[in-house]
Design a protein around this motif. Structure first.
Motif, PDB file in Angstrom:
ATOM      1  N   ASP A 186     177.797  16.276  -8.265  1.00  0.00           N
ATOM      2  CA  ASP A 186     177.229  16.032  -6.950  1.00  0.00           C
ATOM      3  C   ASP A 186     175.704  16.192  -7.017  1.00  0.00           C
ATOM      4  OD1 ASP A 186     176.819  18.791  -6.958  1.00  0.00           O
ATOM      5  OD2 ASP A 186     178.238  19.190  -5.344  1.00  0.00           O
ATOM      6  N   PHE A 187     175.036  15.818  -5.926  1.00  0.00           N
ATOM      7  CA  PHE A 187     173.582  15.829  -5.908  1.00  0.00           C
ATOM      8  C   PHE A 187     173.012  17.244  -6.019  1.00  0.00           C
ATOM      9  CE2 PHE A 187     169.311  15.338  -4.014  1.00  0.00           C
ATOM     10  CZ  PHE A 187     168.830  14.338  -4.855  1.00  0.00           C
ATOM     11  N   ASN A 188     173.641  18.222  -5.390  1.00  0.00           N
ATOM     12  CA  ASN A 188     173.144  19.595  -5.490  1.00  0.00           C
ATOM     13  C   ASN A 188     173.218  20.114  -6.922  1.00  0.00           C
ATOM     14  OD1 ASN A 188     172.410  19.857  -2.803  1.00  0.00           O
ATOM     15  ND2 ASN A 188     174.434  20.598  -2.191  1.00  0.00           N
ATOM     16  N   THR A 189     174.267  19.757  -7.634  1.00  0.00           N
ATOM     17  CA  THR A 189     174.376  20.135  -9.044  1.00  0.00           C
ATOM     18  C   THR A 189     173.265  19.460  -9.843  1.00  0.00           C
ATOM     19  OG1 THR A 189     176.767  20.459  -8.845  1.00  0.00           O
ATOM     20  CG2 THR A 189     175.903  20.104 -11.069  1.00  0.00           C
ATOM     21  N   ALA A 190     173.012  18.190  -9.575  1.00  0.00           N
ATOM     22  CA  ALA A 190     171.942  17.465 -10.267  1.00  0.00           C
ATOM     23  C   ALA A 190     170.579  18.095  -9.973  1.00  0.00           C
ATOM     24  CB  ALA A 190     171.948  15.997  -9.867  1.00  0.00           C
ATOM     25  N   ARG A 191     170.370  18.550  -8.736  1.00  0.00           N
ATOM     26  CA  ARG A 191     169.098  19.190  -8.381  1.00  0.00           C
ATOM     27  C   ARG A 191     168.872  20.451  -9.218  1.00  0.00           C
ATOM     28  NH1 ARG A 191     165.861  18.466  -4.361  1.00  0.00           N
ATOM     29  NH2 ARG A 191     165.542  20.679  -3.990  1.00  0.00           N
ATOM     30  N   ARG A 192     169.896  21.259  -9.319  1.00  0.00           N
ATOM     31  CA  ARG A 192     169.762  22.498 -10.085  1.00  0.00           C
ATOM     32  C   ARG A 192     169.578  22.214 -11.576  1.00  0.00           C
ATOM     33  NH1 ARG A 192     174.231  24.006  -6.208  1.00  0.00           N
ATOM     34  NH2 ARG A 192     173.111  25.083  -4.554  1.00  0.00           N
ATOM     35  N   LEU A 193     170.290  21.213 -12.072  1.00  0.00           N
ATOM     36  CA  LEU A 193     170.116  20.831 -13.474  1.00  0.00           C
ATOM     37  C   LEU A 193     168.724  20.261 -13.715  1.00  0.00           C
ATOM     38  CD1 LEU A 193     173.578  19.315 -14.460  1.00  0.00           C
ATOM     39  CD2 LEU A 193     172.478  21.349 -15.416  1.00  0.00           C
ATOM     40  N   PHE A 194     168.194  19.504 -12.754  1.00  0.00           N
ATOM     41  CA  PHE A 194     166.847  18.961 -12.921  1.00  0.00           C
ATOM     42  C   PHE A 194     165.821  20.093 -13.011  1.00  0.00           C
ATOM     43  CE2 PHE A 194     162.786  17.327 -11.305  1.00  0.00           C
ATOM     44  CZ  PHE A 194     162.521  16.412 -12.315  1.00  0.00           C
ATOM     45  N   THR A 195     166.007  21.153 -12.259  1.00  0.00           N
ATOM     46  CA  THR A 195     165.115  22.305 -12.376  1.00  0.00           C
ATOM     47  C   THR A 195     165.121  22.831 -13.807  1.00  0.00           C
ATOM     48  OG1 THR A 195     165.447  22.933 -10.070  1.00  0.00           O
ATOM     49  CG2 THR A 195     164.659  24.669 -11.556  1.00  0.00           C
ATOM     50  N   LEU A 196     166.293  22.904 -14.412  1.00  0.00           N
ATOM     51  CA  LEU A 196     166.396  23.391 -15.788  1.00  0.00           C
ATOM     52  C   LEU A 196     165.794  22.397 -16.777  1.00  0.00           C
ATOM     53  CD1 LEU A 196     169.962  24.964 -15.641  1.00  0.00           C
ATOM     54  CD2 LEU A 196     167.728  26.088 -15.358  1.00  0.00           C
ATOM     55  N   VAL A 197     165.952  21.113 -16.511  1.00  0.00           N
ATOM     56  CA  VAL A 197     165.325  20.082 -17.337  1.00  0.00           C
ATOM     57  C   VAL A 197     163.810  20.265 -17.314  1.00  0.00           C
ATOM     58  CG1 VAL A 197     164.851  17.604 -17.545  1.00  0.00           C
ATOM     59  CG2 VAL A 197     167.186  18.395 -17.137  1.00  0.00           C
ATOM     60  N   CYS A 198     163.264  20.532 -16.148  1.00  0.00           N
ATOM     61  CA  CYS A 198     161.818  20.754 -16.020  1.00  0.00           C
ATOM     62  C   CYS A 198     161.371  21.939 -16.865  1.00  0.00           C
ATOM     63  CB  CYS A 198     161.431  20.976 -14.553  1.00  0.00           C
ATOM     64  SG  CYS A 198     161.487  19.490 -13.552  1.00  0.00           S
ATOM     65  N   VAL A 199     162.139  23.028 -16.829  1.00  0.00           N
ATOM     66  CA  VAL A 199     161.793  24.216 -17.613  1.00  0.00           C
ATOM     67  C   VAL A 199     161.813  23.876 -19.105  1.00  0.00           C
ATOM     68  CG1 VAL A 199     162.551  26.529 -18.294  1.00  0.00           C
ATOM     69  CG2 VAL A 199     162.561  25.860 -15.881  1.00  0.00           C
TER      70      VAL A 199
ATOM     71  N   ASN B 287     163.864  15.607  -5.737  1.00  0.00           N
ATOM     72  CA  ASN B 287     164.986  14.718  -5.422  1.00  0.00           C
ATOM     73  C   ASN B 287     164.966  13.475  -6.313  1.00  0.00           C
ATOM     74  OD1 ASN B 287     165.956  16.436  -3.450  1.00  0.00           O
ATOM     75  ND2 ASN B 287     165.063  15.279  -1.752  1.00  0.00           N
ATOM     76  N   GLU B 288     163.772  12.922  -6.522  1.00  0.00           N
ATOM     77  CA  GLU B 288     163.636  11.735  -7.368  1.00  0.00           C
ATOM     78  C   GLU B 288     164.093  12.042  -8.799  1.00  0.00           C
ATOM     79  OE1 GLU B 288     160.050   8.776  -8.829  1.00  0.00           O
ATOM     80  OE2 GLU B 288     159.765   9.923  -6.966  1.00  0.00           O
ATOM     81  N   GLY B 289     163.680  13.185  -9.330  1.00  0.00           N
ATOM     82  CA  GLY B 289     164.106  13.585 -10.668  1.00  0.00           C
ATOM     83  C   GLY B 289     165.597  13.847 -10.745  1.00  0.00           C
ATOM     84  N   SER B 290     166.148  14.419  -9.688  1.00  0.00           N
ATOM     85  CA  SER B 290     167.594  14.694  -9.638  1.00  0.00           C
ATOM     86  C   SER B 290     168.387  13.399  -9.645  1.00  0.00           C
ATOM     87  CB  SER B 290     167.920  15.510  -8.390  1.00  0.00           C
ATOM     88  OG  SER B 290     167.181  16.712  -8.389  1.00  0.00           O
ATOM     89  N   GLN B 291     167.920  12.414  -8.899  1.00  0.00           N
ATOM     90  CA  GLN B 291     168.599  11.119  -8.868  1.00  0.00           C
ATOM     91  C   GLN B 291     168.507  10.429 -10.228  1.00  0.00           C
ATOM     92  OE1 GLN B 291     170.546   9.807  -6.254  1.00  0.00           O
ATOM     93  NE2 GLN B 291     171.161   8.573  -8.008  1.00  0.00           N
TER      94      GLN B 291
END
Length: 171
Positions: free
Chosen positions: A153-166, A136-140
């Protein structure tokens, strides 16, 4: 932006997300699984609207949009395209603000996957809560870094953050 994802205006959304294969390559089964789920979930439900086109000849634009993610010289590149592949905007973000959070996220993910094999359900739940908190912190942070460039939206940011991590982990 509403939190309804694709239920609202279907033009304010992503129709495709592509990770630059030369940037990341193959990883562990767990990471590959997270990446595949994030892309699938992201395309299925998201809220994504570029706010200012960088293409000088574009005065009006509507989605859906395609997103190419890559790393170039330790920078995260968001290449936003129209559905037909025409260039709309490119946003380049420094990875420096993400370094600690991604490192901590991967450490806790490693702990989580190890705990699944031997820990009690309450121990697994505690580790998972920490993992979700970091996510959540990374998504924000991603939302904040793209503020004024891309609304989501936040859910979109969460999924994008997962891809950023990869991308970050393999980059």
């Amino acid at each position: 932006m509403s939190d309804s994802g694709t239920q609202g205006d279907t033009t304010e959304r992503l129709c495709a997300v592509v990770l630059d294969e030369s940037t990341f390559g193959r990883s562990s089964n767990e990471i590959e699984h997270e990446r595949a789920i994030a892309i699938y979930d992201l395309v299925e439900e998201n809220s994504f609207q570029p706010l200012a086109p960088s293409a000088p000849d574009v005065t009006e634009f509507h989605g859906p949009y395609r997103l190419n993610l890559s790393l170039q010289e330790a920078r995260l590149v968001f290449e936003v395209l129209f559905e037909d592949g025409g260039q709309l905007a490119t946003h380049i973000l420094s990875l420096t603000p993400f370094r600690k959070i991604v490192k901590d996220y991967y450490m806790i993910c490693d702990s989580y996957y190890a705990a699944i094999k031997t820990a009690t359900p309450s121990q697994i739940e505690a580790i998972d809560m920490g993992r979700r908190g970091l996510h959540n912190e990374g998504s924000q942070l991603l939302l904040d870094r793209l503020s004024g460039k891309i609304a989501m939206d936040f859910n979109t940011a969460r999924r994008l953050f997962t891809l950023v991590c990869v991308l970050y982990w393999k980059g």
